[in-house]
Design a protein around this motif. Structure first.
Motif, short mmCIF file in Angstrom:
data_model
loop_
_atom_site.label_atom_id
_atom_site.label_comp_id
_atom_site.label_asym_id
_atom_site.label_seq_id
_atom_site.Cartn_x
_atom_site.Cartn_y
_atom_site.Cartn_z
N PRO A 13 -20.75 15.55 -5.61
CA PRO A 13 -21.89 15.01 -6.20
C PRO A 13 -22.42 15.87 -7.41
O PRO A 13 -22.27 17.21 -7.11
CB PRO A 13 -23.03 14.74 -5.12
N THR A 14 -22.53 15.34 -8.51
CA THR A 14 -23.25 16.07 -9.52
C THR A 14 -24.75 15.75 -9.62
O THR A 14 -25.06 14.80 -8.95
CB THR A 14 -22.59 15.78 -10.73
N THR A 18 -25.49 12.11 -7.40
CA THR A 18 -25.95 12.18 -6.23
C THR A 18 -27.05 11.01 -5.75
O THR A 18 -27.69 10.83 -6.37
CB THR A 18 -26.63 13.42 -6.02
N HIS A 20 -29.78 9.50 -4.20
CA HIS A 20 -31.24 10.06 -3.64
C HIS A 20 -31.67 8.76 -2.61
O HIS A 20 -32.29 9.08 -1.49
CB HIS A 20 -32.24 10.42 -4.70
N ALA A 23 -30.06 7.87 1.08
CA ALA A 23 -28.92 8.74 0.96
C ALA A 23 -27.87 8.45 1.98
O ALA A 23 -26.72 8.98 1.97
CB ALA A 23 -29.58 10.16 0.57
N SER A 168 -19.91 8.04 -7.34
CA SER A 168 -20.75 7.90 -6.02
C SER A 168 -20.28 6.51 -5.45
O SER A 168 -20.15 5.37 -6.25
CB SER A 168 -22.16 8.01 -6.15
#
Length: 225
Positions: A13-14, A18, A20, A23, A168
């Motif tokens: 993840p960057t 990522t 949120h 999650a 993702s």
């Protein structure tokens, strides 16, 4: 598709890839990304065209850690995406989640978001490879039985390659997540209405000179799942 799994980069993840919100539904295994991309057939490509966002539904295909998208060389969206950051979204809807309160209604789904720089594929041999990958994803088994692009057609076709390193995956399964008081109240049905895709009977082209049976690879193609 044969791949050397020992050389593939993990899903890392960057800040922009990522997950949120919810999650716990994020998937860290790269195989989950492969599964989503290899099952769905249409992606949505997001680019900025003349200073405004534009989202384009288009065909795509995965080849190892590369995602190919294609279209006409005259398409402003592909021209705008060349050499700049783009975002690609793929989603499969698996069911509607009926809850006891409107707030908790949801859907079951599998989704992938890819961030990366779109690189134009200009070499003819590389472009033909990409088009074969795209064709075989959309219509498996067709490349070897269909005329390949002419030089003119190849020149009119734009292909972009996007690295899959920054991506993702998010998946929701299961039933509703209701408030305990609503469960105890037992005021109505709750559960999931599953959604699945099936292929219908092939329809002949209007201009077939004589009837030709559809090949088994088409008649017996497995449904996406």
């Amino acid at each position: 598709m044969l791949e050397d799994m020992t050389t593939r980069l993990p899903l890392s993840p960057t800040p922009r890839s990522t997950v949120h919100r919810s999650a716990k539904r994020a998937q860290a295994d790269r195989a989950a990304l492969d599964a989503v991309l290899d099952t769905a057939l249409v992606c949505h490509l997001a680019v900025v065209v003349e200073g405004a966002p534009r989202v384009i539904p288009t065909g795509y295909a995965r080849d190892g850690d590369t995602l190919y998208v294609h279209g006409s060389t005259g398409a402003a969206s592909l021209r705008a995406g060349e050499g700049v950051d783009v975002c690609v979204a793929v989603t499969m809807l698996d069911g509607i989640v009926y809850a006891r309160s409107v707030f908790h209604f949801s859907v079951n789904y599998r989704s992938a978001i890819v961030h990366g720089t779109a690189v134009a594929v200009t070499d003819d041999e590389a472009k033909l490879h990409a088009l074969r990958v795209l064709t075989e994803h959309l219509a498996p088994g067709s490349w070897d039985y269909t005329r390949t692009p002419s030089k003119k057609e190849l020149a009119q076709t734009a292909v972009m390659a996007i690295d899959l390193t920054e991506a993702s995956v998010k998946i929701r399964t299961g039933g509703p997540i209701d408030e305990p008081d609503d469960v105890l109240a037992h005021t109505g049905w709750a559960g999931v209405l599953p959604l699945r895709q099936i292929w219908d009977v092939p329809v002949d082209a209007d201009d077939l000179p004589t009837p030709i049976p559809a090949p088994d690879r088409i008649k017996h193609r497995p449904a996406p799942c």
